[in-house]
Write an enzyme that holds these catalytic residues in place. Structure first.
Site, PDB file in Angstrom:
ATOM      1  N   SER A 161      15.939 133.313  47.937  1.00  9.72           N
ATOM      2  CA  SER A 161      16.973 132.296  47.874  1.00  9.72           C
ATOM      3  C   SER A 161      16.705 131.415  46.674  1.00  9.72           C
ATOM      4  O   SER A 161      15.602 131.398  46.138  1.00  9.72           O
ATOM      5  CB  SER A 161      16.991 131.462  49.153  1.00  9.72           C
ATOM      6  OG  SER A 161      15.770 130.779  49.293  1.00  9.72           O
TER       7      SER A 161
ATOM      8  N   TYR B 167      18.726 127.932  44.169  1.00  6.79           N
ATOM      9  CA  TYR B 167      19.542 126.724  44.189  1.00  6.79           C
ATOM     10  C   TYR B 167      20.897 126.986  44.834  1.00  6.79           C
ATOM     11  O   TYR B 167      21.442 126.154  45.527  1.00  6.79           O
ATOM     12  CB  TYR B 167      19.795 126.249  42.752  1.00  6.79           C
ATOM     13  CG  TYR B 167      18.722 125.333  42.223  1.00  6.79           C
ATOM     14  CD1 TYR B 167      17.372 125.651  42.366  1.00  6.79           C
ATOM     15  CD2 TYR B 167      19.061 124.154  41.566  1.00  6.79           C
ATOM     16  CE1 TYR B 167      16.398 124.807  41.873  1.00  6.79           C
ATOM     17  CE2 TYR B 167      18.082 123.305  41.069  1.00  6.79           C
ATOM     18  CZ  TYR B 167      16.754 123.637  41.233  1.00  6.79           C
ATOM     19  OH  TYR B 167      15.803 122.800  40.747  1.00  6.79           O
TER      20      TYR B 167
ATOM     21  N   ASP C 297      20.296 130.718  31.813  1.00  9.17           N
ATOM     22  CA  ASP C 297      19.054 130.612  32.565  1.00  9.17           C
ATOM     23  C   ASP C 297      18.330 131.955  32.443  1.00  9.17           C
ATOM     24  O   ASP C 297      18.804 132.962  32.943  1.00  9.17           O
ATOM     25  CB  ASP C 297      19.377 130.288  34.029  1.00  9.17           C
ATOM     26  CG  ASP C 297      18.139 129.893  34.793  1.00  9.17           C
ATOM     27  OD1 ASP C 297      17.030 130.000  34.241  1.00  9.17           O
ATOM     28  OD2 ASP C 297      18.275 129.473  35.960  1.00  9.17           O
TER      29      ASP C 297
HETATM   30  N1  LIG Z   1      19.758 142.616  43.907  1.00 11.22           N
HETATM   31  C1  LIG Z   1      18.692 142.014  44.466  1.00 11.22           C
HETATM   32  N2  LIG Z   1      17.775 142.723  45.124  1.00 11.22           N
HETATM   33  C2  LIG Z   1      16.691 142.117  45.676  1.00 11.22           C
HETATM   34  N3  LIG Z   1      16.448 140.816  45.605  1.00 11.22           N
HETATM   35  C3  LIG Z   1      17.319 140.038  44.955  1.00 11.22           C
HETATM   36  C4  LIG Z   1      18.488 140.591  44.354  1.00 11.22           C
HETATM   37  N4  LIG Z   1      19.154 139.592  43.760  1.00 11.22           N
HETATM   38  C5  LIG Z   1      18.454 138.473  43.972  1.00 11.22           C
HETATM   39  N5  LIG Z   1      17.345 138.722  44.699  1.00 11.22           N
HETATM   40  C6  LIG Z   1      16.334 137.748  45.114  1.00 11.22           C
HETATM   41  O1  LIG Z   1      16.960 136.586  45.591  1.00 11.22           O
HETATM   42  C7  LIG Z   1      16.576 135.436  44.830  1.00 11.22           C
HETATM   43  C8  LIG Z   1      17.754 134.484  44.680  1.00 11.22           C
HETATM   44  O2  LIG Z   1      18.856 135.137  44.060  1.00 11.22           O
HETATM   45  P1  LIG Z   1      19.637 134.468  42.847  1.00 11.22           P
HETATM   46  O3  LIG Z   1      18.693 134.281  41.703  1.00 11.22           O
HETATM   47  O4  LIG Z   1      20.866 135.237  42.589  1.00 11.22           O
HETATM   48  O5  LIG Z   1      20.008 133.055  43.519  1.00 11.22           O
HETATM   49  P2  LIG Z   1      20.193 131.654  42.806  1.00 11.22           P
HETATM   50  O6  LIG Z   1      20.492 130.699  43.871  1.00 11.22           O
HETATM   51  O7  LIG Z   1      21.148 131.779  41.672  1.00 11.22           O
HETATM   52  O8  LIG Z   1      18.736 131.405  42.241  1.00 11.22           O
HETATM   53  P3  LIG Z   1      18.278 130.367  41.096  1.00 11.22           P
HETATM   54  O9  LIG Z   1      18.220 129.032  41.729  1.00 11.22           O
HETATM   55  O10 LIG Z   1      16.922 130.913  40.765  1.00 11.22           O
HETATM   56  O11 LIG Z   1      19.236 130.494  39.951  1.00 11.22           O
HETATM   57  C9  LIG Z   1      16.095 135.998  43.499  1.00 11.22           C
HETATM   58  O12 LIG Z   1      15.114 135.180  42.909  1.00 11.22           O
HETATM   59  C10 LIG Z   1      15.548 137.348  43.883  1.00 11.22           C
HETATM   60  O13 LIG Z   1      14.176 137.258  44.229  1.00 11.22           O
END
Ligand SMILES: Nc1ncnc2c1ncn2[C@@H]1O[C@H](COP(=O)(O)OP(=O)(O)OP(=O)(O)O)[C@@H](O)[C@H]1O
Ligand SMILES: *[C@@H]1O[C@H](CO)[C@@H](O)[C@H](O)[C@H]1NC(C)=O
Ligand SMILES: *[C@@H]1O[C@H](CO)[C@@H](O)[C@H](O)[C@H]1NC(C)=O
Ligand SMILES: *[C@@H]1O[C@H](CO)[C@@H](O)[C@H](O)[C@H]1NC(C)=O
Ligand SMILES: *[C@@H]1O[C@H](CO)[C@@H](O)[C@H](O)[C@H]1NC(C)=O
Ligand SMILES: *[C@@H]1O[C@H](CO)[C@@H](O)[C@H](O)[C@H]1NC(C)=O
Length: 492
Positions: free
Chosen positions: A140, A142, A270
């Site tokens: 997960s 932000y 980012d």
């Molecule tokens: N396709 C995927 N397969 C497996 N794990 C994933 C995948 N996409 C994302 N994750 C995991 O989920 C986490 C959160 O996803 P994502 O980065 O899209 O969310 P975010 O809220 O935009 O995060 P950030 O705050 O880092 O920008 C990622 O850091 C990763 O570890």
């Protein structure tokens, strides 16, 4: 999670989708992360409007930002939009806004009546998600919560939805006090991600396998993505150079694509390693909602500066008012500082070191663009794959070894080396037996090696180096190179 997925894509949901897409367009190319300026836009306060209207305006702004991804040739026609004065209100009564709404309706209907429906039929949608039972937490951030699920056909996928506990939702709820409104607002990031993934298709971008919009109890969006595993930098630092090179090369291929993608040049605002996942050793971009498409507009050269903690770069402002190449530069320097410095040069084959130093130099000072960087990677890959990097291995090396065909040896005859493909043994990739013999000669414990059918991503063999051959086991598919003078005893 489950209840929000348990509603099929109803006509009500479709209406919501239409509404979602209905927005005024402005190309938001601001080099500011959305999250950083989401709720500190003082504009609304000075207008003296209520919080509810402020939230609505934020939502509309997100609509506008989104619309650019739904226009252009990929949809078979282009959508014209006349941008109104920036400081005008964005109310629904706004003439431009309602015309855009009509246009978007057309886009949507058109999309549904043509290719998109066929694509949707093959893709995972609400129906598939509804039948899922077990979810596993993957990560997960932000904005998003990512769960693992299994489609009815057995494919494991990553499911992205809004993270109710995330900073984005919390901050929004604090400011506006409207949870459902905030769900909608934050959902735009996910919708933008879906839109970008539909347009940016590349082996180094996670594949969008489908999506689902539902509207009860409130708007909920789920993106169904190719499953990867998080990029663990610490773990990656301990892998053989060949694998680290692969990750860097994946990134270079991705940036080459992004420099001239169907959406123009795309910049990843980012660029942390956590934006990427690994699928079968390949790096793939998974978090794409912080990307912007199109070059930054400028009036003078000063507008086109890139600032990093330890370096600044500048580009000229072109005659048509764009910082041409700036997105490419920014991506490439980020690749250098977040990836290459850690992963690329260390423990590389010595003969490739000068070429790698060249890449470090030319990306570290941006004297080469992405095209030349890709060529440099391809050159290194070629030298490595073809064995040409092994200039001086003498073929006499193998004369120190006896070949025992039809045998393998017990696992216990292992010693550890680093960086090995396996933690408990010394398993290294080699171009040929000569290289393996050279490696064995350089390890004091090594008494011989076996090579099996396994191949690395470059097509090289994996050799298992051994400290002894106390128990030989007959195996027609195996052969052992034993150092002359090494004691061995066959049990057969
Ligand atoms: N396709 C995927 N397969 C497996 N794990 C994933 C995948 N996409 C994302 N994750 C995991 O989920 C986490 C959160 O996803 P994502 O980065 O899209 O969310 P975010 O809220 O935009 O995060 P950030 O705050 O880092 O920008 C990622 O850091 C990763 O570890
Ligand atoms: C499973 O379904 C998804 C989406 O419906 C599809 O993309 C994928 O290719 C399918 N996989 C297999 C192995 O059939
Ligand atoms: C980069 O530019 C900023 C603003 O002009 C300046 O404050 C900073 O010192 C510069 N940094 C470097 C490393 O040159
Ligand atoms: C890289 O830069 C260093 C320091 O500026 C220099 O000594 C070295 O020769 C350069 N290497 C290449 C391959 O350009
Ligand atoms: C880089 O290569 C692409 C095609 O692979 C080409 O379209 C583009 O113009 C090249 N860019 C530069 C700066 O040469
Ligand atoms: C490789 O061989 C050349 C000529 O045979 C020799 O000059 C050079 O020192 C050798 N290099 C290494 C690393 O052994």
């Amino acid at each position: 999670m489950q209840h929000s997925l348990s509603i099929a894509l109803s006509s009500a949901a479709l209406l919501i989708l239409v509404f979602l897409l209905a927005a005024k367009v402005s190309m938001d190319n601001g080099y500011v992360r959305f999250g950083e300026r989401d709720f500190n836009n003082g504009k609304f306060n000075s207008f003296g409007v209520s919080q509810r209207n402020a939230l609505l305006s934020e939502i509309k702004e997100r609509h506008r930002g989104l619309l650019q991804y739904y226009t252009g040739s990929a949809w078979g026609f282009s959508l014209k939009y006349r941008k109104g004065p920036a400081d005008r209100g964005l109310g629904l009564e706004d003439d431009t806004f309602s015309r855009t709404l009509e246009k978007i309706d057309e886009v949507h209907v058109k999309a549904l009546s043509t290719g998109a429906v066929r694509a949707a039929a093959a893709a995972a949608g609400c129906e598939e998600l509804r039948s899922m039972r077990h979810f596993e937490f993957l990560g997960s951030g932000y904005t998003k919560l990512v769960l693992k699920g299994v489609l009815p056909n057995g494919t494991a996928v990553a499911l992205k939805s809004v993270n109710p506990q995330g900073v984005d939702m919390k901050r929004c709820a604090e400011v506006f006090g409207d949870v459902e409104g905030c769900f909608r607002l934050v959902s735009y990031k996910l919708i933008k991600e879906i839109a970008l993934l539909q347009r940016l298709q590349h082996p180094n971008v996670v594949k969008l396998q489908g999506h689902c919009f539902t509207s009860d109890p409130g708007l909920r969006v789920t993106a169904v993505l190719e499953l990867g595993s998080p990029l663990e930098m610490i773990q990656l630092l301990q892998t053989p150079w060949e694998e680290r090179f692969r990750v860097c090369m994946s990134l270079v291929k991705l940036l080459h694509y992004l420099a001239s993608s169907p959406l123009g040049s795309v910049c990843l605002l980012d660029f942390q390693p956590r934006q990427f996942v690994v699928v079968d050793g390949e790096l793939k971009l998974s978090d794409i909602d912080d990307a912007v498409a199109g070059e930054l507009s400028c009036r003078e050269d000063r507008d086109c500066t890139l600032q990093f903690p330890t370096r600044n770069f500048s580009s000229p402002c072109s005659a048509d008012g764009q910082c041409r190449g700036l997105n490419e530069k920014r991506n490439l320097y980020n690749a250098f500082r977040y990836f290459f410095t850690y992963l690329l040069p260390h423990r590389a084959p010595p003969t490739l070191q000068p070429l790698l130093d060249g890449i470090m130099n030319s990306t570290g000072d941006l004297s080469s663009g992405i095209n030349r960087t890709l060529e440099a990677f391809q050159e290194i890959l070629h030298l490595y794959k073809s064995g040409q990097y092994l200039q001086n291995v003498s073929s006499s090396l193998l004369k120190d070894y006896v070949l025992l065909k039809g045998f393998r040896t017990k696992e216990s005859n292992n010693y550890k080396c680093w960086p090995s493909y396996k933690q408990q043994s010394c398993l290294l990739s080699v171009h040929d037996m000569k290289e393996a013999a050279g490696i064995c000669n350089s390890h004091s414990q090594c008494q011989g090696f076996t090579v099996d059918q396994q191949r690395t991503w470059t097509g090289r063999s994996l050799a298992s180096f051994r400290s002894g051959f106390s128990d030989l086991i007959p195996d027609v598919n195996s052969a052992i190179y034993v150092k002359k003078g090494a004691g061995f005893r066959a049990t057969a």
